[in-house]
Motif scaffolding. Sequence first.
Motif, PDB file in Angstrom:
ATOM      1  N   PRO A  64      28.243  30.017  37.204  1.00 56.47           N
ATOM      2  CA  PRO A  64      28.321  30.776  38.456  1.00 56.47           C
ATOM      3  C   PRO A  64      27.011  30.679  39.245  1.00 56.47           C
ATOM      4  N   LYS A  65      27.131  30.549  40.540  1.00 60.20           N
ATOM      5  CA  LYS A  65      25.948  30.437  41.384  1.00 60.20           C
ATOM      6  C   LYS A  65      25.359  31.797  41.727  1.00 60.20           C
ATOM      7  N   ARG A  66      26.168  32.857  41.562  1.00 57.05           N
ATOM      8  CA  ARG A  66      25.677  34.207  41.833  1.00 57.05           C
ATOM      9  C   ARG A  66      26.148  35.150  40.731  1.00 57.05           C
ATOM     10  N   ASN A  67      25.527  36.312  40.671  1.00 55.12           N
ATOM     11  CA  ASN A  67      25.927  37.333  39.701  1.00 55.12           C
ATOM     12  C   ASN A  67      26.939  38.307  40.277  1.00 55.12           C
ATOM     13  N   HIS A  68      26.995  38.376  41.612  1.00 55.63           N
ATOM     14  CA  HIS A  68      27.898  39.327  42.258  1.00 55.63           C
ATOM     15  C   HIS A  68      28.661  38.632  43.381  1.00 55.63           C
ATOM     16  N   TYR A  69      29.963  38.920  43.438  1.00 55.49           N
ATOM     17  CA  TYR A  69      30.822  38.368  44.485  1.00 55.49           C
ATOM     18  C   TYR A  69      31.561  39.506  45.161  1.00 55.49           C
ATOM     19  N   LYS A  70      31.720  39.374  46.457  1.00 51.35           N
ATOM     20  CA  LYS A  70      32.426  40.418  47.199  1.00 51.35           C
ATOM     21  C   LYS A  70      33.894  40.478  46.801  1.00 51.35           C
ATOM     22  N   CYS A  71      34.532  39.301  46.719  1.00 53.90           N
ATOM     23  CA  CYS A  71      35.954  39.255  46.354  1.00 53.90           C
ATOM     24  C   CYS A  71      36.250  37.991  45.564  1.00 53.90           C
ATOM     25  N   LEU A  72      36.968  38.138  44.473  1.00 58.81           N
ATOM     26  CA  LEU A  72      37.430  37.005  43.673  1.00 58.81           C
ATOM     27  C   LEU A  72      38.946  36.940  43.720  1.00 58.81           C
ATOM     28  N   GLU A 125      28.610  37.802  32.948  1.00 56.12           N
ATOM     29  CA  GLU A 125      27.914  38.916  33.618  1.00 56.12           C
ATOM     30  C   GLU A 125      28.115  38.872  35.131  1.00 56.12           C
ATOM     31  N   ILE A 126      29.365  38.604  35.514  1.00 53.03           N
ATOM     32  CA  ILE A 126      29.732  38.556  36.929  1.00 53.03           C
ATOM     33  C   ILE A 126      30.351  39.883  37.338  1.00 53.03           C
ATOM     34  N   THR A 127      29.896  40.401  38.452  1.00 50.77           N
ATOM     35  CA  THR A 127      30.489  41.618  39.006  1.00 50.77           C
ATOM     36  C   THR A 127      31.102  41.295  40.360  1.00 50.77           C
ATOM     37  N   TYR A 128      32.028  42.127  40.803  1.00 49.59           N
ATOM     38  CA  TYR A 128      32.714  41.896  42.069  1.00 49.59           C
ATOM     39  C   TYR A 128      33.173  43.223  42.652  1.00 49.59           C
ATOM     40  N   ASP A 129      33.336  43.244  43.975  1.00 49.75           N
ATOM     41  CA  ASP A 129      33.813  44.459  44.659  1.00 49.75           C
ATOM     42  C   ASP A 129      35.329  44.557  44.614  1.00 49.75           C
ATOM     43  N   ILE A 131      39.176  42.282  43.644  1.00 51.52           N
ATOM     44  CA  ILE A 131      39.846  41.134  43.051  1.00 51.52           C
ATOM     45  C   ILE A 131      41.254  41.047  43.635  1.00 51.52           C
ATOM     46  N   SER A 132      41.693  39.840  43.932  1.00 47.88           N
ATOM     47  CA  SER A 132      42.999  39.624  44.552  1.00 47.88           C
ATOM     48  C   SER A 132      43.850  38.726  43.662  1.00 47.88           C
ATOM     49  N   SER A 133      45.150  38.988  43.650  1.00 48.06           N
ATOM     50  CA  SER A 133      46.081  38.149  42.895  1.00 48.06           C
ATOM     51  C   SER A 133      47.429  38.166  43.596  1.00 48.06           C
ATOM     52  N   ASP A 134      48.334  37.318  43.121  1.00 43.52           N
ATOM     53  CA  ASP A 134      49.700  37.389  43.615  1.00 43.52           C
ATOM     54  C   ASP A 134      50.417  38.520  42.871  1.00 43.52           C
ATOM     55  N   HIS A 135      51.735  38.542  42.951  1.00 45.08           N
ATOM     56  CA  HIS A 135      52.480  39.649  42.340  1.00 45.08           C
ATOM     57  C   HIS A 135      52.867  39.391  40.884  1.00 45.08           C
ATOM     58  N   TRP A 136      52.231  38.403  40.243  1.00 47.95           N
ATOM     59  CA  TRP A 136      52.536  38.123  38.843  1.00 47.95           C
ATOM     60  C   TRP A 136      52.120  39.313  37.986  1.00 47.95           C
ATOM     61  N   ILE A 140      48.487  41.707  37.395  1.00 52.72           N
ATOM     62  CA  ILE A 140      48.484  43.108  37.820  1.00 52.72           C
ATOM     63  C   ILE A 140      48.138  44.015  36.649  1.00 52.72           C
ATOM     64  N   LYS A 141      48.694  43.721  35.487  1.00 53.27           N
ATOM     65  CA  LYS A 141      48.455  44.522  34.290  1.00 53.27           C
ATOM     66  C   LYS A 141      47.007  44.409  33.808  1.00 53.27           C
ATOM     67  N   VAL A 142      46.469  43.207  33.802  1.00 46.95           N
ATOM     68  CA  VAL A 142      45.131  42.975  33.235  1.00 46.95           C
ATOM     69  C   VAL A 142      44.018  43.294  34.225  1.00 46.95           C
ATOM     70  N   PHE A 143      44.138  42.802  35.465  1.00 45.51           N
ATOM     71  CA  PHE A 143      43.052  42.940  36.437  1.00 45.51           C
ATOM     72  C   PHE A 143      43.171  44.173  37.323  1.00 45.51           C
ATOM     73  N   LYS A 144      44.397  44.705  37.457  1.00 44.98           N
ATOM     74  CA  LYS A 144      44.640  45.823  38.376  1.00 44.98           C
ATOM     75  C   LYS A 144      44.007  45.528  39.744  1.00 44.98           C
ATOM     76  N   PRO A 145      44.452  44.447  40.392  1.00 44.68           N
ATOM     77  CA  PRO A 145      43.818  44.000  41.637  1.00 44.68           C
ATOM     78  C   PRO A 145      43.963  45.002  42.765  1.00 44.68           C
ATOM     79  N   SER A 146      42.926  45.080  43.579  1.00 46.48           N
ATOM     80  CA  SER A 146      42.965  45.979  44.732  1.00 46.48           C
ATOM     81  C   SER A 146      43.798  45.386  45.861  1.00 46.48           C
ATOM     82  N   GLN A 147      44.004  44.047  45.827  1.00 42.47           N
ATOM     83  CA  GLN A 147      44.801  43.362  46.842  1.00 42.47           C
ATOM     84  C   GLN A 147      45.804  42.450  46.148  1.00 42.47           C
TER      85      GLN A 147
END
Length: 200
Positions: A64-72, A125-129, A131-136, A140-147
């Motif tokens: 990873p090029k950064r430790n923190h990402y706004k959205c993955l 050690e990556i953090t993010y504000d 996380i987005s996924s499709d409707h799979w 949804i169960k594992v990441f609980k995406p905000s989008q």
Amino acid sequence: CKACGRQFVGDHNLTYLGCHSKADHLILIMLARCCGIRDISAIATFSVGKILKTLARSNYEITPKRNHYKCLEVDEFWTFVGKKKNKHWLQYAYERASGEIVAFVWGGRDAITATRLKNRIKELEITYDHISSDHWESFIKVFKPSQQGKFHTIGIEGNNCRLRHRIKRAVRKTCCFSKKILNHVKAFNLGFFYINNGFI
């Protein structure tokens, strides 16, 4: 050569171009640009064995090029080894703004592999504000995406297309596929490194 014990002549006097000092780099560049093994053999007149050995010896890993990402964005990607029934699913995290593949794991199309991806992100050690996924349901169960939904995964869906343009083994309908899992993984590692960094 005192280091390897091999006897050789200069590049300009070689009868077999596979021994050229720049042969390995040329092979890796062509693999990263979606050339198949036999295509490279025909164009560069290297043996198939030389190309496969070069791929197997390659050691490219993404970091990873950064430790923190706004959205993955997370998604799964279908591939196979040997035959289409032998499926190997790639699950990975992607950042749309930079076009960077942040983390990935191999496995099945299930929640177990999605959990491994989540753990891999933590290991790095990556953090993010967000996380987005499709409707799979596994994501949804594992990441609980905000989008959720295809609108929020446009970036990674576009990158899936880019993978098929960059990695011959990722093309949906192709006669170019891996017979060994090692070559399969090495080819994707090479492709990911090239996509993230733009060089080999």
